[in-house]
Design an enzyme around this catalytic site. Sequence first.
Site, PDB file in Angstrom:
ATOM      1  N   ASP A 166       3.453   4.683  -5.249  1.00  0.00           N
ATOM      2  CA  ASP A 166       4.019   5.027  -3.947  1.00  0.00           C
ATOM      3  C   ASP A 166       5.485   5.472  -4.017  1.00  0.00           C
ATOM      4  O   ASP A 166       5.813   6.615  -3.715  1.00  0.00           O
ATOM      5  CB  ASP A 166       3.807   3.892  -2.928  1.00  0.00           C
ATOM      6  CG  ASP A 166       4.129   2.511  -3.472  1.00  0.00           C
ATOM      7  OD1 ASP A 166       4.675   2.420  -4.583  1.00  0.00           O
ATOM      8  OD2 ASP A 166       3.852   1.513  -2.764  1.00  0.00           O
TER       9      ASP A 166
ATOM     10  N   ASP B   6       5.534 -11.476 -10.031  1.00  0.00           N
ATOM     11  CA  ASP B   6       4.526 -11.473 -11.094  1.00  0.00           C
ATOM     12  C   ASP B   6       4.781 -10.280 -12.010  1.00  0.00           C
ATOM     13  O   ASP B   6       5.649  -9.454 -11.737  1.00  0.00           O
ATOM     14  CB  ASP B   6       3.112 -11.423 -10.502  1.00  0.00           C
ATOM     15  CG  ASP B   6       3.022 -10.451  -9.361  1.00  0.00           C
ATOM     16  OD1 ASP B   6       3.676  -9.376  -9.429  1.00  0.00           O
ATOM     17  OD2 ASP B   6       2.322 -10.747  -8.378  1.00  0.00           O
TER      18      ASP B   6
ATOM     19  N   ASP C  72       3.084  -7.066 -14.032  1.00  0.00           N
ATOM     20  CA  ASP C  72       1.909  -6.195 -14.143  1.00  0.00           C
ATOM     21  C   ASP C  72       2.025  -5.321 -15.378  1.00  0.00           C
ATOM     22  O   ASP C  72       3.110  -4.854 -15.738  1.00  0.00           O
ATOM     23  CB  ASP C  72       1.800  -5.297 -12.907  1.00  0.00           C
ATOM     24  CG  ASP C  72       1.534  -6.112 -11.642  1.00  0.00           C
ATOM     25  OD1 ASP C  72       0.917  -7.182 -11.749  1.00  0.00           O
ATOM     26  OD2 ASP C  72       1.979  -5.683 -10.564  1.00  0.00           O
TER      27      ASP C  72
HETATM   28  P1  ATP Z   1       5.861  -7.135  -5.012  1.00  0.00           P
HETATM   29  O1  ATP Z   1       7.020  -7.700  -5.693  1.00  0.00           O
HETATM   30  O2  ATP Z   1       5.958  -7.242  -3.548  1.00  0.00           O
HETATM   31  O3  ATP Z   1       4.530  -7.579  -5.560  1.00  0.00           O
HETATM   32  P2  ATP Z   1       5.102  -4.659  -6.211  1.00  0.00           P
HETATM   33  O4  ATP Z   1       5.852  -3.377  -6.393  1.00  0.00           O
HETATM   34  O5  ATP Z   1       4.650  -5.377  -7.428  1.00  0.00           O
HETATM   35  O6  ATP Z   1       5.970  -5.567  -5.284  1.00  0.00           O
HETATM   36  P3  ATP Z   1       2.348  -4.544  -5.453  1.00  0.00           P
HETATM   37  O7  ATP Z   1       1.764  -4.462  -4.095  1.00  0.00           O
HETATM   38  O8  ATP Z   1       2.117  -5.769  -6.260  1.00  0.00           O
HETATM   39  O9  ATP Z   1       3.896  -4.299  -5.274  1.00  0.00           O
HETATM   40  O10 ATP Z   1       1.859  -3.266  -6.249  1.00  0.00           O
HETATM   41  C1  ATP Z   1       2.104  -3.071  -7.622  1.00  0.00           C
HETATM   42  C2  ATP Z   1       2.395  -1.607  -7.887  1.00  0.00           C
HETATM   43  O11 ATP Z   1       1.250  -0.818  -7.587  1.00  0.00           O
HETATM   44  C3  ATP Z   1       3.526  -1.029  -7.058  1.00  0.00           C
HETATM   45  O12 ATP Z   1       4.775  -1.220  -7.673  1.00  0.00           O
HETATM   46  C4  ATP Z   1       3.149   0.434  -6.972  1.00  0.00           C
HETATM   47  O13 ATP Z   1       3.567   1.102  -8.134  1.00  0.00           O
HETATM   48  C5  ATP Z   1       1.636   0.405  -6.965  1.00  0.00           C
HETATM   49  N1  ATP Z   1       1.056   0.418  -5.596  1.00  0.00           N
HETATM   50  C6  ATP Z   1       0.697  -0.664  -4.862  1.00  0.00           C
HETATM   51  N2  ATP Z   1       0.213  -0.296  -3.668  1.00  0.00           N
HETATM   52  C7  ATP Z   1       0.257   1.041  -3.630  1.00  0.00           C
HETATM   53  C8  ATP Z   1      -0.127   2.031  -2.668  1.00  0.00           C
HETATM   54  N3  ATP Z   1      -0.634   1.677  -1.482  1.00  0.00           N
HETATM   55  N4  ATP Z   1       0.046   3.334  -2.985  1.00  0.00           N
HETATM   56  C9  ATP Z   1       0.542   3.692  -4.195  1.00  0.00           C
HETATM   57  N5  ATP Z   1       0.926   2.813  -5.120  1.00  0.00           N
HETATM   58  C10 ATP Z   1       0.783   1.509  -4.873  1.00  0.00           C
HETATM   59 MG    MG Z   2       3.370  -7.116  -7.488  1.00  0.00          MG
END
Ligand code: ATP
Ligand code: MG
Length: 463
Positions: A158, A74, A76
């Site tokens: 993170d 997705d 963001d």
């Molecule tokens: P995916 O492809 O698995 O969705 P993603 O990086 O988009 O990976 P998400 O869980 O959707 O992961 O989170 C979006 C963003 O928000 C992450 O890239 C990170 O920057 C931030 N984030 C999410 N969870 C945390 C956390 N627990 N602590 C700090 N930052 C976080």
């Molecule tokens: Mg994501």
Amino acid sequence: MLKKLFQSFRTPVRRVQHLRTTPEVLNSGQHSLQRNQFSRHAVSIVERLQNAGYQAYLVGGCVRDMLLNITPKDFDVATSATPEQVRAEFRNARVIGRRFKLVHIHFGREIIEVATFRANHPQDEEEEDSNQSSRNESGRILRDNVYGTLEEDAQRRDFTINALYYDPVSERILDYANGVHDIRNRLIRLIGDPVQRYQEDPVRMLRAVRFAAKLDFGIEKHTAAPIRELAPMLREIPSARLFEESLKLFLSGNAADTFEMLVDLQLFDPLFPASTEALEHSPTYTHTLISEALKNTDLRVKQGKPVTPAFLFAALLWPALPARVLRLQERGMPPIPAMQEGAHELIAEQCQRIAIPKRFTIPIREIWDMQERLPRRSGKRADLLLDNPRFRAGYDFLLLRESAGEQTDGLGEWWTDYQDANDSERRDMIRDLGSKDEAGTGPRKRKRTGAKRKRNAAADSGE
Ligand code: ATP
Ligand code: MG
């Protein structure tokens, strides 16, 4: 607004290690991203917010994945606009608030998530007084819905590779944490002090493993070092959040590798304590059964086939069942009630850690019950079982048990043949069963003596 980007210093920099106050800027010629690779809806949201005078970027997983030539799940957007300001700009926007307020902008089936820049709660003594209640005594962040600047937003993320901001208008990447360097070197590295960042949110330990498995990256040594010691902190995490997280760990196509890493880093124990005990008592069987189940799941995910969390949890917990059933039998409970009660106890206990919803615990029980019923095939039973909506899952589960070395006297092959057979062949197969039909092959069978098994089998079939 854009020029504000390089000049806000509200956060003291002294405890920030991997973070720069001015980002490294990669112009369009210095990276591989192209605006038209991104969702045009996400790009148009960024443009519109920028035109309205706000800062706005594509951020997080989509930028990281695009740099790695992976199709993002997705897209963001991060912005300086508050949720209310975002909503005012878009008719198709909805403010949603779970752990924090976000805006979802809907375009048919696509939803773009727009988040306002946020800041970490301060932790240093002199800053603490105004925000004491936002952390608990171990440093865990309980609320992080404080808006912040772009720099602060980068800092509270993170991993370095998750803190990249892409501006599709100027086609530049802003890199505050050397994330591009870590992408090149294929490393998962926490921003800031690892111990503190895990204490703030222990789920980051699971996220480190998830991204390492998904991207086939290594975990940088300082990021990996504290995990074994801090793993028990996961016990404090609400079980509903761990359910969500465990689905991401096991249903994203890399579950087999994820499982190995979780076990190695001692993160499996706080998630699945009973299964960890089984791993200690019957390591080969437990390990084989779980990894075979996860390999099947990974394959199905990669083939775009549906996967059910029920099957997955049924497999993750099954090896923990015999010990419980045996314990209850030793206290004098007959085999069938012991099996039922053992299953009930095990699931109830597991739900304390990972809140598996009822819509999955019921089919877990049905898959397990099916293991008791599949051996009993005489008369019309086999055909009735074939019509049972849970037959397929039960049969697949039987094959899984066999692949882990459980002895079932050829039961899986029998059912494979039976499904392929025509009516008259089926009648012959049932007739040929003779007396060997009724033996139960539940998990307790492995522990029983021959004489006991016969007695129990008779009891199982009500004879
Ligand atoms: P995916 O492809 O698995 O969705 P993603 O990086 O988009 O990976 P998400 O869980 O959707 O992961 O989170 C979006 C963003 O928000 C992450 O890239 C990170 O920057 C931030 N984030 C999410 N969870 C945390 C956390 N627990 N602590 C700090 N930052 C976080
Ligand atoms: Mg994501």
